[in-house]
Design an enzyme around this catalytic site. Structure first.
Site, mmCIF file in Angstrom:
data_model
loop_
_atom_site.group_PDB
_atom_site.id
_atom_site.type_symbol
_atom_site.label_atom_id
_atom_site.label_comp_id
_atom_site.label_asym_id
_atom_site.label_seq_id
_atom_site.Cartn_x
_atom_site.Cartn_y
_atom_site.Cartn_z
ATOM 1 C CG ASP A 115 40.956 50.084 36.080
ATOM 2 O OD1 ASP A 115 40.557 51.206 36.065
ATOM 3 O OD2 ASP A 115 39.807 50.355 36.490
ATOM 4 C CG HIS A 257 41.189 46.942 31.892
ATOM 5 N ND1 HIS A 257 39.774 46.811 30.888
ATOM 6 C CD2 HIS A 257 40.921 46.818 33.131
ATOM 7 C CE1 HIS A 257 38.563 46.580 32.067
ATOM 8 N NE2 HIS A 257 39.369 47.006 33.095
#
Ligand code: NI
Length: 305
Positions: A115, A257
């Site tokens: 993400d 991430h």
């Protein structure tokens, strides 16, 4: 001649009668509206009342128009929210077809997801390492980074990785108005489409935060996770790797991430270990395809078994 004159006279009289009756009616209306009006002021009252009536009518019409307009806006919003269609163009890259057939039935399929990117330095390092594991991953990108890092996004897409939406500016979508919510979704879709030619086929709401409105607005399947590496917290590659290994299971969706070098290093270490255990690394849509599942728009998935 005589009868003709009588007929004309009676016609005039009839006309006068009608006029009088009409005047009487208006006068009555004026009196009923304004009880203090005397018979002498009837005409004046009539004029006033007529004006008032006209004004009232106009107000009513304006009110009606406003109501209609409001209703239309709401309807359009609902239509917008429900009429979006899940694009299947990203289900899987055709170049992966042969490989995917070869791993069909594998009971160790896992989807790594990243993400908050694109973040060129780290995203590219991850991309550099995917081929040696036959791996493809899913990136949930933030709309306002897409234009800035278009080359990285293009590369990720061209390699056959999946691109999902992570909203435009990482807002908590549950805290927005309908209009703001739609803007977050649509702006991100547009940005991504501009770069890779296709809008995101999946949505991961920031913070994993969603409600019925977000699900309806998504227009595509909503993807959360069942393995949280907490990579942002530890920023430690060994911890990232350990958290993945410890929780890895068939059909799992892993949250990471690509903003941190430690995450990318940890993910690569984990791929190395899991590959030896027989795991295959696929995108979210590939995972659904291999499991024979059709993901539904507006439905939430934290794993696919
Ligand atoms: Ni995020």
């Amino acid at each position: 001649m005589e009868s003709k004159r009588v007929r004309i006279t009676s016609a005039i009289m009839a006309l006068m009668l009608v006029m009088l009756t009409l005047l009487g009616c208006t006068g009555n209306a004026a009196q009923s509206t304004d009880a203090t009006s005397s018979s002498e002021t009837t005409t004046a009252s009539t004029t006033t009342t007529t004006t008032t009536t006209t004004t009232t009518t106009t107000t009513t019409t304006t009110k009606k128009l406003t109501t209609t307009k409001k209703k239309t806006t709401t309807t359009v919003m609902q239509e917008k929210i429900t009429s979006k269609k899940y694009t299947t163009t990203q289900v899987y890259n055709p170049d992966r077809g042969a490989y995917l057939e070869s791993i069909k039935g594998n009971k160790k399929l896992i989807a790594f997801t990243f993400d908050d990117g694109p973040a060129p330095a780290y995203t590219n390092k991850l991309l550099d390492n995917l081929d040696r594991f036959n791996a493809r991953v899913t990136f949930f990108v933030v709309g306002d980074r897409v234009g800035k890092y278009a080359e990285t996004l293009k590369r990720a897409h061209n390699m056959g990785n999946e691109i999902g939406s992570h909203a435009y500016d990482h807002s908590d979508l549950t805290k927005l108005s309908n209009a703001e919510l739609m803007k977050q979704i649509e702006k991100t879709n547009k940005e991504v489409e501009k770069v890779i030619g296709v809008a995101p086929g999946l949505l991961r709401p920031p913070y994993g935060s969603y409600n019925d409105k977000v699900k309806a607005a998504a227009g595509v399947p909503v993807i959360t996770w069942c393995v949280d590496t907490l990579d942002w917290k530890y920023k430690d590659k060994k911890k990232v790797c350990d958290n993945i290994i410890k929780n890895a299971r068939d059909g799992a969706i892993v949250l990471m991430h690509d903003l941190y070098p430690s995450t990318v290093d940890g993910a690569i270490m984990a791929m190395d270990k899991l590959q030896h255990e027989g795991y295959a690394f696929v995108t979210v849509s590939e995972l659904a395809y291999l499991k024979g599942k059709t993901l539904q728009p507006g439905k939430v998935y934290n794993s696919i078994k």
